[in-house]
Design a protein around this motif. Sequence first.
Motif, PDB file in Angstrom:
ATOM      1  N   VAL A  76      -0.095 -13.963  -1.811  1.00 14.94           N
ATOM      2  CA  VAL A  76       1.321 -14.335  -1.787  1.00 14.94           C
ATOM      3  C   VAL A  76       2.186 -13.134  -2.163  1.00 14.94           C
ATOM      4  CG1 VAL A  76       3.088 -15.798  -2.849  1.00 14.94           C
ATOM      5  CG2 VAL A  76       0.866 -16.750  -2.256  1.00 14.94           C
ATOM      6  N   PHE A  77       1.762 -12.392  -3.177  1.00 14.48           N
ATOM      7  CA  PHE A  77       2.523 -11.204  -3.591  1.00 14.48           C
ATOM      8  C   PHE A  77       2.598 -10.200  -2.441  1.00 14.48           C
ATOM      9  CE2 PHE A  77       2.967  -6.950  -5.311  1.00 14.48           C
ATOM     10  CZ  PHE A  77       3.998  -7.095  -6.224  1.00 14.48           C
ATOM     11  N   GLY A  78       1.474  -9.928  -1.811  1.00 14.31           N
ATOM     12  CA  GLY A  78       1.447  -8.968  -0.709  1.00 14.31           C
ATOM     13  C   GLY A  78       2.280  -9.422   0.477  1.00 14.31           C
ATOM     14  N   SER A  79       2.215 -10.713   0.803  1.00 12.70           N
ATOM     15  CA  SER A  79       3.001 -11.241   1.922  1.00 12.70           C
ATOM     16  C   SER A  79       4.498 -11.150   1.629  1.00 12.70           C
ATOM     17  CB  SER A  79       2.606 -12.694   2.193  1.00 12.70           C
ATOM     18  OG  SER A  79       1.239 -12.792   2.525  1.00 12.70           O
ATOM     19  N   GLY A  80       4.879 -11.508   0.400  1.00 10.18           N
ATOM     20  CA  GLY A  80       6.282 -11.421   0.020  1.00 10.18           C
ATOM     21  C   GLY A  80       6.788  -9.994   0.037  1.00 10.18           C
ATOM     22  N   LEU A  81       5.947  -9.071  -0.407  1.00 11.11           N
ATOM     23  CA  LEU A  81       6.327  -7.659  -0.415  1.00 11.11           C
ATOM     24  C   LEU A  81       6.540  -7.144   1.005  1.00 11.11           C
ATOM     25  CD1 LEU A  81       6.665  -5.206  -2.378  1.00 11.11           C
ATOM     26  CD2 LEU A  81       4.280  -4.645  -1.872  1.00 11.11           C
ATOM     27  N   LEU A  82       5.623  -7.477   1.901  1.00 10.20           N
ATOM     28  CA  LEU A  82       5.751  -7.041   3.298  1.00 10.20           C
ATOM     29  C   LEU A  82       6.970  -7.659   3.972  1.00 10.20           C
ATOM     30  CD1 LEU A  82       2.025  -7.147   4.478  1.00 10.20           C
ATOM     31  CD2 LEU A  82       3.431  -5.117   4.087  1.00 10.20           C
ATOM     32  N   LEU A  83       7.218  -8.933   3.696  1.00 10.90           N
ATOM     33  CA  LEU A  83       8.378  -9.609   4.277  1.00 10.90           C
ATOM     34  C   LEU A  83       9.678  -8.895   3.907  1.00 10.90           C
ATOM     35  CD1 LEU A  83       9.860 -12.060   5.599  1.00 10.90           C
ATOM     36  CD2 LEU A  83       9.738 -13.168   3.350  1.00 10.90           C
ATOM     37  N   CYS A  84       9.836  -8.607   2.610  1.00 10.94           N
ATOM     38  CA  CYS A  84      11.088  -8.000   2.138  1.00 10.94           C
ATOM     39  C   CYS A  84      11.177  -6.520   2.506  1.00 10.94           C
ATOM     40  CB  CYS A  84      11.213  -8.169   0.620  1.00 10.94           C
ATOM     41  SG  CYS A  84      11.252  -9.875   0.078  1.00 10.94           S
ATOM     42  N   LEU A  85      10.059  -5.814   2.369  1.00 11.36           N
ATOM     43  CA  LEU A  85      10.077  -4.362   2.535  1.00 11.36           C
ATOM     44  C   LEU A  85      10.078  -3.939   3.998  1.00 11.36           C
ATOM     45  CD1 LEU A  85       9.972  -1.721   0.853  1.00 11.36           C
ATOM     46  CD2 LEU A  85       7.480  -1.813   1.048  1.00 11.36           C
ATOM     47  N   LYS A  86       9.207  -4.544   4.785  1.00  3.68           N
ATOM     48  CA  LYS A  86       9.039  -4.106   6.169  1.00  3.68           C
ATOM     49  C   LYS A  86       9.919  -4.859   7.158  1.00  3.68           C
ATOM     50  CE  LYS A  86       5.897  -1.048   5.157  1.00  3.68           C
ATOM     51  NZ  LYS A  86       6.226   0.400   5.275  1.00  3.68           N
ATOM     52  N   LEU A  87       9.979  -6.178   7.016  1.00  2.00           N
ATOM     53  CA  LEU A  87      10.732  -6.973   7.984  1.00  2.00           C
ATOM     54  C   LEU A  87      12.224  -6.997   7.676  1.00  2.00           C
ATOM     55  CD1 LEU A  87       8.305  -9.996   8.527  1.00  2.00           C
ATOM     56  CD2 LEU A  87       8.537  -7.908   9.876  1.00  2.00           C
ATOM     57  N   GLN A  88      12.575  -7.102   6.386  1.00  2.00           N
ATOM     58  CA  GLN A  88      13.982  -7.187   6.016  1.00  2.00           C
ATOM     59  C   GLN A  88      14.555  -5.851   5.555  1.00  2.00           C
ATOM     60  OE1 GLN A  88      13.999 -10.333   3.086  1.00  2.00           O
ATOM     61  NE2 GLN A  88      13.653 -11.929   4.611  1.00  2.00           N
ATOM     62  N   ARG A  89      13.712  -4.839   5.457  1.00  2.00           N
ATOM     63  CA  ARG A  89      14.134  -3.483   5.084  1.00  2.00           C
ATOM     64  C   ARG A  89      14.870  -3.429   3.743  1.00  2.00           C
ATOM     65  NH1 ARG A  89      10.932  -0.366   8.187  1.00  2.00           N
ATOM     66  NH2 ARG A  89      11.003  -1.048  10.363  1.00  2.00           N
ATOM     67  N   GLN A  90      14.394  -4.208   2.791  1.00  2.00           N
ATOM     68  CA  GLN A  90      14.976  -4.166   1.457  1.00  2.00           C
ATOM     69  C   GLN A  90      14.347  -3.033   0.660  1.00  2.00           C
ATOM     70  OE1 GLN A  90      15.865  -7.783  -0.683  1.00  2.00           O
ATOM     71  NE2 GLN A  90      15.185  -9.063   1.025  1.00  2.00           N
ATOM     72  N   PRO A  91      15.026  -2.532  -0.385  1.00  2.00           N
ATOM     73  CA  PRO A  91      14.447  -1.471  -1.217  1.00  2.00           C
ATOM     74  C   PRO A  91      13.144  -1.925  -1.882  1.00  2.00           C
ATOM     75  CG  PRO A  91      16.787  -1.737  -1.670  1.00  2.00           C
ATOM     76  CD  PRO A  91      16.390  -2.892  -0.799  1.00  2.00           C
ATOM     77  N   LEU A  92      12.319  -0.961  -2.260  1.00  3.02           N
ATOM     78  CA  LEU A  92      11.021  -1.267  -2.856  1.00  3.02           C
ATOM     79  C   LEU A  92      11.170  -2.065  -4.150  1.00  3.02           C
ATOM     80  CD1 LEU A  92       7.950  -1.010  -3.001  1.00  3.02           C
ATOM     81  CD2 LEU A  92       8.247   1.246  -4.046  1.00  3.02           C
ATOM     82  N   SER A  93      12.129  -1.691  -4.992  1.00  2.00           N
ATOM     83  CA  SER A  93      12.297  -2.390  -6.267  1.00  2.00           C
ATOM     84  C   SER A  93      12.679  -3.852  -6.042  1.00  2.00           C
ATOM     85  CB  SER A  93      13.351  -1.687  -7.126  1.00  2.00           C
ATOM     86  OG  SER A  93      14.577  -1.589  -6.427  1.00  2.00           O
ATOM     87  N   ALA A  94      13.620  -4.100  -5.111  1.00  2.00           N
ATOM     88  CA  ALA A  94      14.028  -5.476  -4.815  1.00  2.00           C
ATOM     89  C   ALA A  94      12.882  -6.258  -4.178  1.00  2.00           C
ATOM     90  CB  ALA A  94      15.240  -5.475  -3.889  1.00  2.00           C
ATOM     91  N   SER A  95      12.135  -5.621  -3.301  1.00  2.09           N
ATOM     92  CA  SER A  95      11.003  -6.281  -2.641  1.00  2.09           C
ATOM     93  C   SER A  95       9.928  -6.670  -3.650  1.00  2.09           C
ATOM     94  CB  SER A  95      10.406  -5.352  -1.577  1.00  2.09           C
ATOM     95  OG  SER A  95      11.366  -5.025  -0.593  1.00  2.09           O
ATOM     96  N   ALA A  96       9.636  -5.772  -4.586  1.00  2.00           N
ATOM     97  CA  ALA A  96       8.617  -6.048  -5.608  1.00  2.00           C
ATOM     98  C   ALA A  96       9.044  -7.206  -6.498  1.00  2.00           C
ATOM     99  CB  ALA A  96       8.367  -4.799  -6.451  1.00  2.00           C
TER     100      ALA A  96
END
Length: 316
Positions: A76-96
């Motif tokens: 779940v953590f990895g999926s959420g990170l990929l969703l925010c970071l790669k698909l939504q192009r959010q910053p790493l800190s916000a994605s984490a």
Amino acid sequence: MLAILGITTPIFLLIGLGYIARWSGIIQREQMQGVGVFVLYCALPALVIRALTQQPLGDIFKLNYLVAYGLGSIAVFGSGLLLCLKLQRQPLSASAMQALGMAAANSGFVGYPVAVMVIGSPAAVLLALNMIIETLIIIPMALILAEMGSHQGSSVWKTVKHTALSLIKNPVLIGLLVGISLAVSHVQIPGPLFKAIDMLADAAGPAALFVIGGALFGLQVKGMARDVGQIVAGKLLFHPLAIFIAFYLVPGIDPLYMAGALLFAAAPLISIYPLLGQRYDLAGVSAAALLVATIASFFTLSLIIWLMTMSGLMTF
């Protein structure tokens, strides 16, 4: 259904009582924080110590349980990170931080009080096992990535060291280490001391729920529908689903432990989530997500308990 509501309703009545106490002014913010400190530094560590010293260590530490709960939470953590970071192009800190909200349950303040009403005393053992995954894997991963995102010039080793030093002060983790040490050494806790630990442990559930209610007072939800919605959906829906799949794939797990794991995974976000989010300019989103997830968890927890009864995993 009435039996299920008989489990979940008292939980949320205590949360509501904490909210009303803050709303009415009977308890001020600083006083509520004092109750929270009591729960975090006294009651929860005592609960973990009691769980680890009441039966042989080999009966407590189930490797297959840790693997299943860890795999589900990491997925779940990895999926959420990929969703925010790669698909939504959010910053790493916000994605984490958003991924942390999806994958780390409020095991001590909500998960345990619910689980103990459903499965009884094994809930304390599962609390200790879940804390291993949350405090040693999920939360450190999120904090390390968030620090790397907000301080892009700093080295990975420095970030890891800083995070480790912060986590080593975690009172629940200290209680976990004390409990393991006592269990391994077979040292018997003197009767009066154990009675005090027992009393503190019994106070953990009600006091924790009261604090959660007080923490919800004053939180607002506006203009953050997408981020709040995906955090809440990830936590209340996808985290339990991932845990169910992981437990289905890992053999040899007691069905009672599986039921408890689903209840813990269905709990809302960790109570310190807004404090962590504030460090990375996500104070509004994290506070709103905690509020929405806590309210919505009344319905999702009731649904999951009902589904478990329908499937024969639990009986009442």
